[in-house]
Design a protein around this motif. Structure first.
Motif, PDB file in Angstrom:
ATOM      1  N   ILE A  13      71.036 -81.588 -37.168  1.00 42.33           N
ATOM      2  CA  ILE A  13      72.003 -80.921 -36.226  1.00 42.33           C
ATOM      3  C   ILE A  13      72.991 -80.240 -36.966  1.00 42.33           C
ATOM      4  CG2 ILE A  13      71.411 -82.302 -34.298  1.00 42.33           C
ATOM      5  CD1 ILE A  13      73.762 -83.981 -34.952  1.00 42.33           C
ATOM      6  N   TYR A  70      67.011 -85.121 -26.793  1.00 49.54           N
ATOM      7  CA  TYR A  70      67.487 -83.892 -27.507  1.00 49.54           C
ATOM      8  C   TYR A  70      68.684 -83.552 -26.844  1.00 49.54           C
ATOM      9  CZ  TYR A  70      67.303 -78.699 -28.068  1.00 49.54           C
ATOM     10  OH  TYR A  70      67.912 -77.581 -28.489  1.00 49.54           O
ATOM     11  N   TYR A  71      68.830 -83.697 -25.275  1.00 51.36           N
ATOM     12  CA  TYR A  71      70.214 -83.233 -24.674  1.00 51.36           C
ATOM     13  C   TYR A  71      70.928 -84.413 -24.525  1.00 51.36           C
ATOM     14  CZ  TYR A  71      67.608 -79.307 -22.981  1.00 51.36           C
ATOM     15  OH  TYR A  71      66.896 -78.037 -22.774  1.00 51.36           O
ATOM     16  N   LEU A  74      72.624 -83.333 -27.720  1.00 52.06           N
ATOM     17  CA  LEU A  74      73.505 -81.995 -27.851  1.00 52.06           C
ATOM     18  C   LEU A  74      75.006 -82.234 -26.910  1.00 52.06           C
ATOM     19  CD1 LEU A  74      71.034 -79.084 -27.075  1.00 52.06           C
ATOM     20  CD2 LEU A  74      72.527 -79.370 -29.005  1.00 52.06           C
ATOM     21  N   VAL A  80      77.191 -78.817 -32.434  1.00 48.25           N
ATOM     22  CA  VAL A  80      76.896 -77.552 -31.926  1.00 48.25           C
ATOM     23  C   VAL A  80      75.500 -76.983 -31.411  1.00 48.25           C
ATOM     24  CG1 VAL A  80      77.213 -75.294 -32.871  1.00 48.25           C
ATOM     25  CG2 VAL A  80      78.777 -76.893 -33.376  1.00 48.25           C
ATOM     26  N   LYS A  81      74.483 -77.264 -32.344  1.00 45.84           N
ATOM     27  CA  LYS A  81      73.375 -77.267 -31.998  1.00 45.84           C
ATOM     28  C   LYS A  81      72.259 -77.700 -32.842  1.00 45.84           C
ATOM     29  CE  LYS A  81      73.263 -73.129 -35.258  1.00 45.84           C
ATOM     30  NZ  LYS A  81      72.757 -71.807 -35.414  1.00 45.84           N
ATOM     31  N   CYS A  84      66.894 -74.624 -35.560  1.00 41.90           N
ATOM     32  CA  CYS A  84      65.699 -74.514 -35.038  1.00 41.90           C
ATOM     33  C   CYS A  84      65.032 -73.277 -35.535  1.00 41.90           C
ATOM     34  CB  CYS A  84      66.137 -74.030 -33.404  1.00 41.90           C
ATOM     35  SG  CYS A  84      66.761 -75.250 -32.391  1.00 41.90           S
ATOM     36  N   LYS A  87      63.337 -70.978 -31.837  1.00 40.36           N
ATOM     37  CA  LYS A  87      63.936 -71.545 -30.720  1.00 40.36           C
ATOM     38  C   LYS A  87      63.290 -72.886 -30.368  1.00 40.36           C
ATOM     39  CE  LYS A  87      64.766 -67.362 -28.040  1.00 40.36           C
ATOM     40  NZ  LYS A  87      64.849 -66.583 -26.939  1.00 40.36           N
ATOM     41  N   PRO A  89      63.467 -77.188 -32.151  1.00 42.27           N
ATOM     42  CA  PRO A  89      63.881 -77.835 -33.172  1.00 42.27           C
ATOM     43  C   PRO A  89      63.190 -77.952 -34.294  1.00 42.27           C
ATOM     44  CG  PRO A  89      63.994 -79.168 -31.117  1.00 42.27           C
ATOM     45  CD  PRO A  89      63.293 -77.724 -30.800  1.00 42.27           C
TER      46      PRO A  89
END
Length: 172
Positions: A13, A70-71, A74, A80-81, A84, A87, A89
C-alpha cells in the motif's frame, strides 16, 4: 466473520509521506497484519549525530489480508491506495517479504578482496551464503572495492542489497 488464513496474501500500500509508522500502528490496532521494514541510519545535524529508524521504502507498507479487508485498509487514515496493475491490487510474493525481512536483519558485512569478480548490469546473480542464501536478484552496480548492489524486485522499487562481491555468483 472469520477469514481462512490461507486466503490471505501480501499486498503493498502507498501511504501519505511521513505517515508510515502512524499507519502501521493504526493497522495493528484494528487487527490487520502489516509489515513496515525499518532500517537504522546515522543522521547528521549541525550540532549532533543520532541513529534514527526510518522506512526502507518511503511511503510504502505491506499488508497481509484477504481481499475482504481491502476497503478496511483503504479507510485507514493516511492510506492513499493499493499498488495496482490493470486496476487490481498486485500480490507481493511471500518470498519477497521474507527477502526484505532478511535484508533488514542481515548483519553479514564481511568484505573480501575480489576485484576480479565482474558481473554485467542486469545479470541474474545468486547469494551464496548467509541469511539470504539462495536469494536471486539482478546485479546493479559495484559499490566500492569489495561490495556490490543487487536489486531484489519488491513493490516495483529497487531493494538494494549491499553485499560482499565474493558472496554472489552468476545464475546459469
Amino acid at each position: 466473520m472469520t477469514i481462512d488464513k490461507d486466503n490471505k496474501k501480501w499486498f503493498a500500500i502507498y501511504v501519505k509521506s511521513r505517515n508510515e509508522k502512524k499507519v502501521f500502528k493504526t493497522l495493528d490496532d484494528i487487527g490487520i497484519e502489516s509489515f513496515l521494514p525499518l532500517i537504522t541510519r546515522m543522521k547528521q545535524w549541525s550540532d549532533r549525530r543520532k541513529k534514527v529508524e526510518e522506512p526502507l521504502f518511503r511511503s510504502y507498507l505491506f499488508v497481509n489480508i484477504s481481499l475482504n479487508d481491502y476497503y478496511k485498509v483503504l479507510n485507514v487514515n493516511g492510506v492513499v491506495k493499493f499498488i495496482c496493475f490493470e486496476k487490481k491490487p498486485v500480490e507481493v510474493p511471500q518470498n519477497q517479504i521474507i527477502a526484505i525481512k532478511k535484508y533488514i536483519t542481515d548483519t553479514d558485512l564481511h568484505d573480501v578482496d575480489c576485484e576480479n569478480i565482474d558481473f554485467k548490469e542486469g545479470e541474474l546473480v545468486r547469494i551464496k551464503s548467509g541469511q539470504m542464501k539462495d536469494l536471486i536478484g539482478r546485479f546493479v552496480k559495484i559499490n566500492g572495492k569489495h561490495r556490490v548492489v543487487i536489486d531484489i524486485e519488491a513493490v516495483g522499487q529497487s531493494l538494494p542489497i549491499n553485499i560482499a562481491r565474493s558472496n554472489i555468483e552468476a545464475v546459469k
